[in-house]
Design an enzyme around this catalytic site. Structure first.
Site, mmCIF file in Angstrom:
data_model
loop_
_atom_site.group_PDB
_atom_site.id
_atom_site.type_symbol
_atom_site.label_atom_id
_atom_site.label_comp_id
_atom_site.label_asym_id
_atom_site.label_seq_id
_atom_site.Cartn_x
_atom_site.Cartn_y
_atom_site.Cartn_z
ATOM 1 N N GLU A 55 29.138 84.372 28.211
ATOM 2 C CA GLU A 55 29.790 85.593 28.257
ATOM 3 C C GLU A 55 31.499 85.526 28.395
ATOM 4 O O GLU A 55 31.451 85.046 29.291
ATOM 5 C CB GLU A 55 29.437 85.983 29.001
ATOM 6 C CG GLU A 55 27.616 86.742 28.961
ATOM 7 C CD GLU A 55 27.643 88.295 29.217
ATOM 8 O OE1 GLU A 55 28.681 89.488 29.669
ATOM 9 O OE2 GLU A 55 26.770 88.215 29.506
ATOM 10 N N ASP A 85 31.286 89.201 24.795
ATOM 11 C CA ASP A 85 30.884 90.551 25.773
ATOM 12 C C ASP A 85 31.846 91.930 25.447
ATOM 13 O O ASP A 85 32.912 91.374 25.401
ATOM 14 C CB ASP A 85 31.527 90.136 27.304
ATOM 15 C CG ASP A 85 30.407 91.507 27.743
ATOM 16 O OD1 ASP A 85 30.338 91.842 27.851
ATOM 17 O OD2 ASP A 85 30.857 91.188 29.232
ATOM 18 N N GLU A 144 25.445 97.402 25.011
ATOM 19 C CA GLU A 144 25.565 96.907 26.508
ATOM 20 C C GLU A 144 25.119 99.094 26.514
ATOM 21 O O GLU A 144 25.975 99.287 26.187
ATOM 22 C CB GLU A 144 27.142 96.879 26.662
ATOM 23 C CG GLU A 144 26.852 96.026 26.477
ATOM 24 C CD GLU A 144 28.241 94.682 27.297
ATOM 25 O OE1 GLU A 144 28.106 94.224 28.060
ATOM 26 O OE2 GLU A 144 28.555 95.450 26.864
#
Length: 182
Positions: A55, A85, A144
Protein backbone atom coordinates in the site's frame (compact mmCIF):
# COMPACT_ATOMS: atom_id res chain seq x y z
CA UNK A 1 9.43 -8.51 7.93
CA UNK A 2 6.84 -9.63 10.50
CA UNK A 3 4.15 -9.68 7.80
CA UNK A 4 6.31 -11.87 5.56
CA UNK A 5 7.10 -14.16 8.47
CA UNK A 6 3.39 -14.48 9.30
CA UNK A 7 2.54 -15.25 5.66
CA UNK A 8 5.17 -17.98 5.72
CA UNK A 9 3.58 -19.48 8.86
CA UNK A 10 0.15 -19.38 7.22
CA UNK A 11 1.53 -20.99 4.06
CA UNK A 12 3.00 -23.86 6.09
CA UNK A 13 -0.40 -24.27 7.81
CA UNK A 14 -2.17 -24.49 4.43
CA UNK A 15 -3.60 -20.96 4.66
CA UNK A 16 -1.91 -19.46 1.61
CA UNK A 17 -5.15 -17.89 0.36
CA UNK A 18 -4.79 -15.05 2.89
CA UNK A 19 -2.83 -11.88 2.32
CA UNK A 20 -1.43 -9.00 4.34
CA UNK A 21 -1.16 -5.42 3.10
CA UNK A 22 1.77 -3.32 4.30
CA UNK A 23 2.28 0.40 3.91
CA UNK A 24 5.26 1.90 2.13
CA UNK A 25 5.90 5.43 3.36
CA UNK A 26 7.57 8.36 1.67
CA UNK A 27 10.56 7.84 3.98
CA UNK A 28 10.92 4.22 2.85
CA UNK A 29 11.74 5.35 -0.68
CA UNK A 30 14.59 7.47 0.71
CA UNK A 31 15.89 5.18 3.47
CA UNK A 32 15.80 1.71 1.91
CA UNK A 33 16.01 0.08 -1.48
CA UNK A 34 12.29 -0.72 -1.64
CA UNK A 35 12.59 -3.19 -4.50
CA UNK A 36 15.47 -5.14 -2.99
CA UNK A 37 13.96 -5.13 0.51
CA UNK A 38 10.61 -6.59 -0.54
CA UNK A 39 11.92 -9.09 -3.08
CA UNK A 40 14.44 -10.29 -0.50
CA UNK A 41 11.60 -10.90 1.99
CA UNK A 42 9.77 -12.99 -0.60
CA UNK A 43 12.85 -15.14 -1.17
CA UNK A 44 13.78 -15.37 2.52
CA UNK A 45 10.31 -16.53 3.62
CA UNK A 46 9.39 -18.42 0.43
CA UNK A 47 6.04 -16.68 0.03
CA UNK A 48 3.98 -15.59 -2.96
CA UNK A 49 4.46 -11.85 -3.62
CA UNK A 50 0.72 -11.57 -4.37
CA UNK A 51 0.08 -12.33 -0.69
CA UNK A 52 2.19 -9.40 0.50
CA UNK A 53 0.28 -6.45 -0.91
CA UNK A 54 2.01 -3.09 -0.96
CA UNK A 55 0.00 0.00 0.00
CA UNK A 56 1.26 3.43 -0.91
CA UNK A 57 -0.35 6.83 -0.65
CA UNK A 58 -0.45 9.18 -3.60
CA UNK A 59 1.54 11.65 -1.49
CA UNK A 60 4.37 9.13 -1.08
CA UNK A 61 4.48 8.61 -4.83
CA UNK A 62 4.68 12.32 -5.53
CA UNK A 63 8.01 12.80 -3.73
CA UNK A 64 9.75 11.55 -6.91
CA UNK A 65 6.95 10.32 -9.12
CA UNK A 66 8.91 8.94 -12.08
CA UNK A 67 11.49 7.12 -9.94
CA UNK A 68 8.88 5.72 -7.53
CA UNK A 69 6.59 4.56 -10.35
CA UNK A 70 9.54 2.74 -11.92
CA UNK A 71 10.16 0.94 -8.61
CA UNK A 72 6.47 0.00 -8.37
CA UNK A 73 6.47 -1.31 -11.96
CA UNK A 74 9.44 -3.53 -11.11
CA UNK A 75 7.64 -4.79 -8.00
CA UNK A 76 4.52 -5.56 -10.06
CA UNK A 77 6.63 -7.44 -12.60
CA UNK A 78 7.96 -9.49 -9.69
CA UNK A 79 4.37 -10.38 -8.71
CA UNK A 80 3.39 -7.84 -6.06
CA UNK A 81 -0.02 -6.14 -6.10
CA UNK A 82 0.15 -2.38 -5.60
CA UNK A 83 -2.63 -0.59 -3.75
CA UNK A 84 -3.10 3.18 -3.69
CA UNK A 85 -4.19 3.97 -0.14
CA UNK A 86 -6.44 6.91 0.81
CA UNK A 87 -7.37 7.58 -2.82
CA UNK A 88 -9.19 10.87 -3.18
CA UNK A 89 -7.48 12.59 -0.28
CA UNK A 90 -4.68 14.06 -2.43
CA UNK A 91 -4.96 17.23 -4.45
CA UNK A 92 -4.31 15.71 -7.84
CA UNK A 93 -5.71 12.19 -7.57
CA UNK A 94 -7.47 12.09 -10.92
CA UNK A 95 -4.68 13.93 -12.70
CA UNK A 96 -2.02 11.49 -11.53
CA UNK A 97 -4.23 8.41 -11.87
CA UNK A 98 -3.65 8.36 -15.61
CA UNK A 99 0.07 7.86 -14.98
CA UNK A 100 -0.21 5.31 -12.15
CA UNK A 101 0.08 1.63 -13.00
CA UNK A 102 -1.50 0.13 -9.89
CA UNK A 103 -3.79 -2.79 -9.13
CA UNK A 104 -6.12 -1.47 -6.41
CA UNK A 105 -7.58 1.87 -5.37
CA UNK A 106 -8.56 2.19 -1.73
CA UNK A 107 -11.16 4.96 -1.51
CA UNK A 108 -10.37 7.29 1.37
CA UNK A 109 -12.68 7.00 4.38
CA UNK A 110 -13.28 10.75 4.27
CA UNK A 111 -15.95 10.22 1.62
CA UNK A 112 -18.03 8.18 4.07
CA UNK A 113 -17.31 10.41 7.06
CA UNK A 114 -19.06 13.51 5.81
CA UNK A 115 -19.76 15.79 8.76
CA UNK A 116 -22.68 17.57 7.14
CA UNK A 117 -25.74 15.39 6.38
CA UNK A 118 -26.58 17.38 3.25
CA UNK A 119 -23.20 16.30 1.77
CA UNK A 120 -23.76 12.54 2.11
CA UNK A 121 -25.50 12.23 -1.27
CA UNK A 122 -22.70 14.20 -2.90
CA UNK A 123 -20.04 11.99 -1.30
CA UNK A 124 -21.84 8.85 -2.42
CA UNK A 125 -21.99 10.21 -5.99
CA UNK A 126 -18.23 10.73 -5.95
CA UNK A 127 -17.68 7.21 -4.60
CA UNK A 128 -19.97 5.83 -7.31
CA UNK A 129 -17.93 7.63 -9.96
CA UNK A 130 -14.65 6.31 -8.56
CA UNK A 131 -16.00 2.74 -8.46
CA UNK A 132 -17.19 3.06 -12.05
CA UNK A 133 -13.83 4.49 -13.08
CA UNK A 134 -11.92 1.61 -11.46
CA UNK A 135 -13.97 -0.88 -13.46
CA UNK A 136 -13.24 1.02 -16.68
CA UNK A 137 -9.52 1.01 -15.86
CA UNK A 138 -9.53 -2.69 -14.87
CA UNK A 139 -8.64 -2.00 -11.24
CA UNK A 140 -10.01 -3.44 -8.03
CA UNK A 141 -11.51 -1.08 -5.47
CA UNK A 142 -11.73 -1.15 -1.68
CA UNK A 143 -13.79 1.37 0.26
CA UNK A 144 -12.26 2.38 3.60
CA UNK A 145 -14.11 3.59 6.67
CA UNK A 146 -17.22 1.43 6.36
CA UNK A 147 -19.16 1.58 9.62
CA UNK A 148 -22.79 0.71 8.83
CA UNK A 149 -24.86 -1.90 7.02
CA UNK A 150 -26.51 0.93 5.07
CA UNK A 151 -23.11 1.96 3.68
CA UNK A 152 -22.38 -1.63 2.64
CA UNK A 153 -25.74 -1.89 0.88
CA UNK A 154 -25.18 1.34 -1.04
CA UNK A 155 -21.60 0.44 -1.93
CA UNK A 156 -22.66 -3.03 -3.08
CA UNK A 157 -25.29 -1.48 -5.35
CA UNK A 158 -22.53 0.71 -6.81
CA UNK A 159 -20.41 -2.34 -7.60
CA UNK A 160 -17.92 -2.26 -4.74
CA UNK A 161 -17.37 -5.69 -3.24
CA UNK A 162 -14.46 -5.15 -0.86
CA UNK A 163 -14.74 -3.03 2.26
CA UNK A 164 -12.59 -2.08 5.21
CA UNK A 165 -13.78 -0.50 8.43
CA UNK A 166 -15.10 -0.73 11.94
CA UNK A 167 -18.33 -2.35 10.74
CA UNK A 168 -16.31 -5.56 10.50
CA UNK A 169 -13.72 -5.03 13.21
CA UNK A 170 -11.55 -2.51 14.90
CA UNK A 171 -7.81 -3.24 14.62
CA UNK A 172 -6.99 -6.38 16.58
CA UNK A 173 -3.81 -8.29 17.46
CA UNK A 174 -2.68 -11.00 15.04
CA UNK A 175 -3.42 -13.86 17.44
CA UNK A 176 -6.98 -12.62 17.94
CA UNK A 177 -7.39 -12.34 14.15
CA UNK A 178 -6.17 -15.90 13.70
CA UNK A 179 -8.47 -17.23 16.47
CA UNK A 180 -11.47 -15.41 15.03
CA UNK A 181 -11.03 -15.70 11.26
CA UNK A 182 -8.70 -18.58 10.50
Amino acid sequence: ERAAEKLSEWKKAGLEKYHISVNISTKDFFIIDVYETFTQLIRKYDINPENLKLEITETALMSDFEKNMEILKRLQAYGFKIEIDDFGSGYSSFNTLKDMDVDVLKIDMGFLRTTRPERIERSMSIINTIISLTKTLGLSVITEGVETKEQIDKLTQMGCGIYQGYYFSKPIPVDQFEDTYL
